[in-house]
Design an enzyme around this catalytic site. Structure first.
Site, PDB file in Angstrom:
ATOM      1  N   GLY A  44       0.830  -1.197   0.000  1.00 43.10           N
ATOM      2  CA  GLY A  44       0.000   0.000   0.000  1.00 43.10           C
ATOM      3  C   GLY A  44       0.858   1.237   0.000  1.00 43.10           C
ATOM      4  N   GLN A  49       3.052  10.002   1.568  1.00 48.38           N
ATOM      5  CA  GLN A  49       4.356   9.353   1.369  1.00 48.38           C
ATOM      6  C   GLN A  49       5.028   9.779   0.069  1.00 48.38           C
ATOM      7  OE1 GLN A  49       2.757   5.197   2.293  1.00 48.38           O
ATOM      8  NE2 GLN A  49       4.816   5.135   3.146  1.00 48.38           N
ATOM      9  N   CYS A  90       7.072  -0.134   6.720  1.00 50.74           N
ATOM     10  CA  CYS A  90       6.545   1.056   6.059  1.00 50.74           C
ATOM     11  C   CYS A  90       7.619   1.584   5.119  1.00 50.74           C
ATOM     12  CB  CYS A  90       6.201   2.110   7.102  1.00 50.74           C
ATOM     13  SG  CYS A  90       5.589   3.647   6.395  1.00 50.74           S
ATOM     14  N   LEU A  91       7.239   1.937   3.897  1.00 49.37           N
ATOM     15  CA  LEU A  91       8.219   2.439   2.929  1.00 49.37           C
ATOM     16  C   LEU A  91       8.874   3.735   3.412  1.00 49.37           C
ATOM     17  CD1 LEU A  91       6.327   1.792  -0.436  1.00 49.37           C
ATOM     18  CD2 LEU A  91       8.178   0.437   0.560  1.00 49.37           C
ATOM     19  N   HIS A 133      -3.088   0.494   8.140  1.00 47.67           N
ATOM     20  CA  HIS A 133      -1.782   1.161   8.085  1.00 47.67           C
ATOM     21  C   HIS A 133      -1.844   2.412   7.201  1.00 47.67           C
ATOM     22  CE1 HIS A 133       2.764   1.034   7.751  1.00 47.67           C
ATOM     23  NE2 HIS A 133       2.426   1.862   6.776  1.00 47.67           N
ATOM     24  N   GLU A 134      -2.387   2.265   6.000  1.00 50.52           N
ATOM     25  CA  GLU A 134      -2.401   3.399   5.064  1.00 50.52           C
ATOM     26  C   GLU A 134      -3.335   4.500   5.541  1.00 50.52           C
ATOM     27  OE1 GLU A 134      -0.041   3.422   3.132  1.00 50.52           O
ATOM     28  OE2 GLU A 134       0.425   1.288   3.159  1.00 50.52           O
ATOM     29  N   HIS A 137      -1.705   6.838   7.903  1.00 54.98           N
ATOM     30  CA  HIS A 137      -0.873   7.870   7.246  1.00 54.98           C
ATOM     31  C   HIS A 137      -1.675   9.151   6.976  1.00 54.98           C
ATOM     32  CE1 HIS A 137       3.041   6.134   6.456  1.00 54.98           C
ATOM     33  NE2 HIS A 137       2.522   5.029   5.956  1.00 54.98           N
TER      34      HIS A 137
HETATM   35 NI    NI Z   1       3.502   3.239   5.675  1.00 51.98          NI
END
Ligand code: NI
Length: 167
Positions: A44, A49, A90-91, A133-134, A137
């Site tokens: 995701g 991000q 997480c990226l 998770h997303e 953000h």
């Molecule tokens: Ni993330």
């Protein structure tokens, strides 16, 4: 591919604003976000991000097997009492994996890229985890906000490196 924003970037800490126009700019953002998620092998990606403080996420729990879910202005409508504890990364926090507790199942309502409302009922497994998770953000919340202060203190060296504030 879009450039990723990492921990330490202020955009990751903002509450994102809702999308008001379902126009070509939004469609282009979603296309670029999808490509970036795929390039990075993520399940995701959230708009902040990639530096856009907008309530837009893409989620693909199949790693390229299916079209990703595009969720604009998403809201969780139901979360199960039952929890799951699993590793999460997480990226925007490269090299960090944390075991978090999340609801095992969630239902979500959102708009697609054209502005049509739709729902995802009782998502579970990786999809449930990625949605939670997303959506965090979009409210400026990162994985490290969901662990204890002690756990977080143990990560301070790694976090400083990610933020570019090398000791
Ligand atoms: Ni993330």
């Amino acid at each position: 591919m879009l450039e990723l924003c990492y921990y330490g970037d202020a955009v990751l800490r903002k509450t994102c604003r809702p999308v008001e126009k379902f126009d070509e700019d939004l469609a282009a953002l979603v296309r670029d976000m999808t490509e970036t998620m795929r390039e990075e092998d993520g399940a995701g990606l959230a708009a902040p991000q990639v530096g856009k403080s907008l309530r837009v996420i893409v989620v693909d729990a199949t790693f390229g097997e299916a079209e990703p879910y595009v969720l604009v202005n998403p809201e969780i409508t139901e979360s199960s009492e039952e929890k799951i504890q699993e590793d999460e990364g997480c990226l925007s926090l490269p090299g960090i994996t944390l075991q978090l507790t999340r609801s095992a199942r969630v239902s979500v309502k959102a708009f697609d890229v054209k502005g049509e409302p739709y729902t995802i009922e009782n998502a579970e497994g990786l999809l449930a985890k990625a949605l939670q998770h997303e959506m965090d953000h979009l409210n400026g919340i990162l994985l490290i906000d969901r662990i204890s202060p002690v756990q977080r203190a143990l990560l301070s060296g790694k976090l400083k490196k990610i933020a570019g504030k090398k000791e």
